[in-house]
Design a protein around this motif. Sequence first.
Motif, mmCIF file in Angstrom:
data_model
loop_
_atom_site.group_PDB
_atom_site.id
_atom_site.type_symbol
_atom_site.label_atom_id
_atom_site.label_comp_id
_atom_site.label_asym_id
_atom_site.label_seq_id
_atom_site.Cartn_x
_atom_site.Cartn_y
_atom_site.Cartn_z
ATOM 1 N N LYS A 108 0.850 -1.192 0.000
ATOM 2 C CA LYS A 108 0.000 0.000 0.000
ATOM 3 C C LYS A 108 0.879 1.232 0.000
ATOM 4 C CE LYS A 108 -4.240 -1.433 2.395
ATOM 5 N NZ LYS A 108 -4.862 -1.468 3.739
ATOM 6 N N ASN B 171 0.023 5.313 -1.219
ATOM 7 C CA ASN B 171 -0.744 6.321 -1.953
ATOM 8 C C ASN B 171 -0.059 7.680 -1.849
ATOM 9 O OD1 ASN B 171 -2.750 4.706 -2.993
ATOM 10 N ND2 ASN B 171 -4.189 5.058 -1.326
ATOM 11 N N THR C 66 -8.950 8.285 -4.543
ATOM 12 C CA THR C 66 -7.908 8.168 -3.518
ATOM 13 C C THR C 66 -7.360 6.753 -3.414
ATOM 14 O OG1 THR C 66 -9.586 7.727 -1.822
ATOM 15 C CG2 THR C 66 -8.931 10.021 -2.136
ATOM 16 N N ASN C 67 -7.812 5.854 -4.295
ATOM 17 C CA ASN C 67 -7.341 4.465 -4.253
ATOM 18 C C ASN C 67 -7.439 3.903 -2.836
ATOM 19 O OD1 ASN C 67 -6.183 2.007 -5.101
ATOM 20 N ND2 ASN C 67 -4.116 2.709 -4.616
ATOM 21 N N ALA C 68 -8.641 3.932 -2.284
ATOM 22 C CA ALA C 68 -8.832 3.501 -0.899
ATOM 23 C C ALA C 68 -8.400 2.053 -0.682
ATOM 24 C CB ALA C 68 -10.313 3.675 -0.522
ATOM 25 N N GLY C 69 -8.049 1.764 0.552
ATOM 26 C CA GLY C 69 -7.538 0.430 0.899
ATOM 27 C C GLY C 69 -8.490 -0.291 1.835
ATOM 28 N N ASN D 59 -6.341 -3.056 -3.425
ATOM 29 C CA ASN D 59 -6.909 -1.724 -3.194
ATOM 30 C C ASN D 59 -8.041 -1.451 -4.185
ATOM 31 O OD1 ASN D 59 -4.493 -1.381 -1.576
ATOM 32 N ND2 ASN D 59 -4.829 0.820 -1.796
ATOM 33 N N ARG E 71 -7.964 0.372 -6.634
ATOM 34 C CA ARG E 71 -7.349 0.288 -7.969
ATOM 35 C C ARG E 71 -7.561 -1.080 -8.627
ATOM 36 N NH1 ARG E 71 -3.844 3.072 -9.963
ATOM 37 N NH2 ARG E 71 -3.172 4.130 -8.061
ATOM 38 N N ASP E 72 -7.423 -2.112 -7.816
ATOM 39 C CA ASP E 72 -7.448 -3.466 -8.363
ATOM 40 C C ASP E 72 -8.861 -3.929 -8.716
ATOM 41 O OD1 ASP E 72 -4.551 -4.114 -7.941
ATOM 42 O OD2 ASP E 72 -5.114 -3.602 -5.904
ATOM 43 N N GLN F 233 -5.947 3.538 -14.765
ATOM 44 C CA GLN F 233 -4.980 3.481 -13.677
ATOM 45 C C GLN F 233 -4.360 4.841 -13.391
ATOM 46 O OE1 GLN F 233 -4.509 1.030 -11.749
ATOM 47 N NE2 GLN F 233 -5.306 -0.757 -12.811
ATOM 48 N N PHE G 244 -6.108 7.718 -13.532
ATOM 49 C CA PHE G 244 -7.086 8.511 -12.771
ATOM 50 C C PHE G 244 -7.268 7.980 -11.351
ATOM 51 C CE2 PHE G 244 -8.232 9.336 -17.233
ATOM 52 C CZ PHE G 244 -8.097 10.720 -17.228
ATOM 53 N N GLY H 287 -6.440 7.121 -7.860
ATOM 54 C CA GLY H 287 -5.366 7.560 -6.969
ATOM 55 C C GLY H 287 -4.822 8.942 -7.288
ATOM 56 N N SER H 288 -5.390 9.617 -8.280
ATOM 57 C CA SER H 288 -4.836 10.930 -8.642
ATOM 58 C C SER H 288 -5.503 12.057 -7.852
ATOM 59 C CB SER H 288 -4.958 11.163 -10.145
ATOM 60 O OG SER H 288 -6.317 11.317 -10.503
ATOM 61 N N ALA I 22 0.102 5.363 3.329
ATOM 62 C CA ALA I 22 -0.174 4.045 2.760
ATOM 63 C C ALA I 22 -1.513 4.021 2.045
ATOM 64 C CB ALA I 22 -0.156 2.993 3.860
ATOM 65 N N GLU I 23 -2.539 4.628 2.678
ATOM 66 C CA GLU I 23 -3.849 4.529 2.044
ATOM 67 C C GLU I 23 -4.660 5.808 2.047
ATOM 68 O OE1 GLU I 23 -5.885 1.273 3.964
ATOM 69 O OE2 GLU I 23 -6.184 2.370 5.819
ATOM 70 N N HIS I 24 -4.256 6.823 2.783
ATOM 71 C CA HIS I 24 -5.083 8.037 2.856
ATOM 72 C C HIS I 24 -4.784 9.032 1.744
ATOM 73 C CE1 HIS I 24 -5.689 7.283 7.451
ATOM 74 N NE2 HIS I 24 -6.384 6.459 6.709
ATOM 75 N N GLY I 25 -3.646 8.882 1.098
ATOM 76 C CA GLY I 25 -3.281 9.826 0.054
ATOM 77 C C GLY I 25 -2.494 11.010 0.610
#
Lengths: 477, 477
Positions: free
Chosen positions: A185, A187, B147-150, B159, B161-162, B194, B196, B198-199, B427-430
């Motif tokens: 992970k 981000n 935000t590509n949350a986890g 995530n 993303r996947d 991919q 967009f 997490g951007s 890791a996951e919040h951006g």
Amino acid sequence: MTSLLDDLRVALGDSAVLTDPGETAGYSSDWRRLYSGRPLAVIRPRDTAGVAAAVKLCAEAGVSIIPQGGNTSMVGGAVPSDDGSEIVLSLERMRALREIDTVDLTMTVEAGVTLAAAQAMAVEAGMLLPLSISSEGSAQIGGVLATNAGGNNTLRFGNARDLVLGLEVVLADGQIWQGLRHLHKDNTGYALRQIFVGSEGTLGIITAAVLRLQPGVTARATAFCALPSVEQALALLARLRARDAGALHAFEYMSGGSVDLVLAEIEGTACPVDPAPHFILVDCATSGPQAAAASLADMLEGVLGEALEAGELTDAALAQNDAQRLAFWKIREEHAEAQKRAGASIKNDISVPLAALPDLMQAATAACQALVPGIRIAPFGHLGDGNIHFNLVQPEGADGAGFLAQSDALMDAVADVVQRLSGSFSAEHGVGRLKTGMMKSWRGGVELGLMQRIKAALDPASLLNPRVIFPAEQAED
Amino acid sequence: MTSLLDDLRVALGDSAVLTDPGETAGYSSDWRRLYSGRPLAVIRPRDTAGVAAAVKLCAEAGVSIIPQGGNTSMVGGAVPSDDGSEIVLSLERMRALREIDTVDLTMTVEAGVTLAAAQAMAVEAGMLLPLSISSEGSAQIGGVLATNAGGNNTLRFGNARDLVLGLEVVLADGQIWQGLRHLHKDNTGYALRQIFVGSEGTLGIITAAVLRLQPGVTARATAFCALPSVEQALALLARLRARDAGALHAFEYMSGGSVDLVLAEIEGTACPVDPAPHFILVDCATSGPQAAAASLADMLEGVLGEALEAGELTDAALAQNDAQRLAFWKIREEHAEAQKRAGASIKNDISVPLAALPDLMQAATAACQALVPGIRIAPFGHLGDGNIHFNLVQPEGADGAGFLAQSDALMDAVADVVQRLSGSFSAEHGVGRLKTGMMKSWRGGVELGLMQRIKAALDPASLLNPRVIFPAEQAED
């Protein structure tokens, strides 16, 4: 250009710069021999610094680079032009396993490691690199990632894209992006690795990667199934997924006609089940101890029993040992070879949403038969991903050249069906040079415009693998 | 700006354009109240065409847009500036389930659907949307993807993303990219989706997405475990993964100190196992019939028995029914609330390679204790992904403001350890606005340069969510 070659020799060493046509021939055409070219030179750097130095020199000289891995592209993805103006950059000497982590389940490998060698490195450390493609003995990690390879285990573990945690990339100007992170992970800004994966060498040259691994496989359960229809194959897939999606590593389709070709052309093959219009090869796996192996086999046997009762199957054989398992897989793996021996053939690497598969098979078959009576329809592939190699083989005894003259018409007929079903004209092989002509009508307008903006941002002089992905008139903009 | 507001009212309808401070207040600060601003207006289009029209008008007027979903960002990801110059674009009215496909296991949802609502839609159709985060009741799909949350199930399913097969995105100039494909395999040019994901809303506005689903869960097996060390937690993880990685849906860590806070602060909680310095919550699941449920519980019980014998565990409790299961999860889920009640706290959303977790815990704890004697170290999180929320709570009875004055020093101390261990500061919040200052030292040079080139290519006027991701001095370039 003499001075560029001299500079490259100084930077990389004489032996890393090949210009003799006898030496460069092996790098100058694609695996299918659809294209061949004549490079200015083939360079083979030993390390990332060498790649960066070479790219910088080429960029300064305005010379294009064709990055090349195992050169197993099905679509002409790594072929130099025929005017002697381009450099082929082979990654084959970058073969180090930089790191392998049994706690984090990751490996860091250089681009020139073959996929089979990387798989073996993982196995040696007690793990599984869950990516398997027919060309794995030659295909290299760099090319596997640059083309986002798929293969047999995508259903369970995703494409190459899904296995990448980090990348090291040499950019178009020779800068090195050091993105070899090992994090599951992270981000922190844009997911740059995802931009390079699948970009077919047009945005940067992948020199190393951190790949996600899985626990090593301790046992497998494999079945060869005969089915009355594609609909029933989807029902069997749903049944297996519901029962244990985590154990289902492969769900491979073979049409009756394509299996017939294998049985006729390949010695030592025999169909383990009753004849049928459709076959499925199911592969399940576990990483657990002996008890897990036993329950895996029980699970698969139980599901197949239910499917037989439900009429989804007409017959099924469970591999009783490794030899049988390999014999089942041999039938699947010899499809390309059998089709080659059966005469001229045409390949369509297509995908559709799963629910559209029955329609695809029926409509594409009818369209091709209408064009070429007697044509042998030989589809097979990764049904669980909606990805079918809808291959077409010449009628028995017909003239191969005459059949191939119909190639465009047949491919268009299949493509029309695929487009109606919202599918893809290249599920896993990429665009390469072969399919650039389809980009405008399938991915044109806003989408192609976005790709061109990204290309211009990362490789403004268009020096990296020109002529792939983008249609010619667009690339010349 | 009056004319822009008039134009927006004409395009979207009067009720979709909010300018009254009483109405816009709820959209003007982030969930944690770290930032607050004052927008020119909040607009709430009902459909993609409305978003596109609004973006085009803003682009023509040179007015920046802050795309906003559930506004649950932990890092100030969707806050307008305080000078009244920016438009907040809320996706909350775009709540349609456009399509759900039980054969292909996909759903097409609009950006404003909350994650919890999307989960419920999947369950209703007999499937699982395998993404779960604490804010799922408010967080919307658009923000989850941007935000590509986890969250809790990343270990098994990846995530956000996947899970994305296709996207519909409104670009910075108001063009619509229609990329809502349903294909599991599609290698036809760059993987735009991919870029967009997490951007953080800086490259385009996601209006709808095709998400991969899984077969619906029919049974779970859940255990609460007491462990002597983080090393043993890694051993337990390896044991579970080897036994059945496919069934392991969550492997959540809670430190003894953080569980103590929950037990003290949250009514109705009781620790189901002996006191220990470390706890793990294991969640396994199956989609199979009754027999599969029984073998799942047997599997987990067997693995825990082996782990107890091997000394990896000191105690373990298996949930005997749903009520117990929810009680176990309540302890995990109340961590944020308990810390809030215990006084001032500092959040660190970090990740490291798994093997570095013991080192991380020890070194970061020591560094923080050296700075603030009596500080309550309360780490918890997604250990299976190497992602720990290394949270810090003020000493009991201390002055909260005095503790927060040490915030920078404490976060730097943790960051130093994370950086030494090649980890991530988010890791996951951006990145949001909160962490832009870290981008230069952690992702600077070539990497940040690449991100800026992509930003400039897709949003040349920098109108989409300015001030997030990029450090201020760079954004002004």
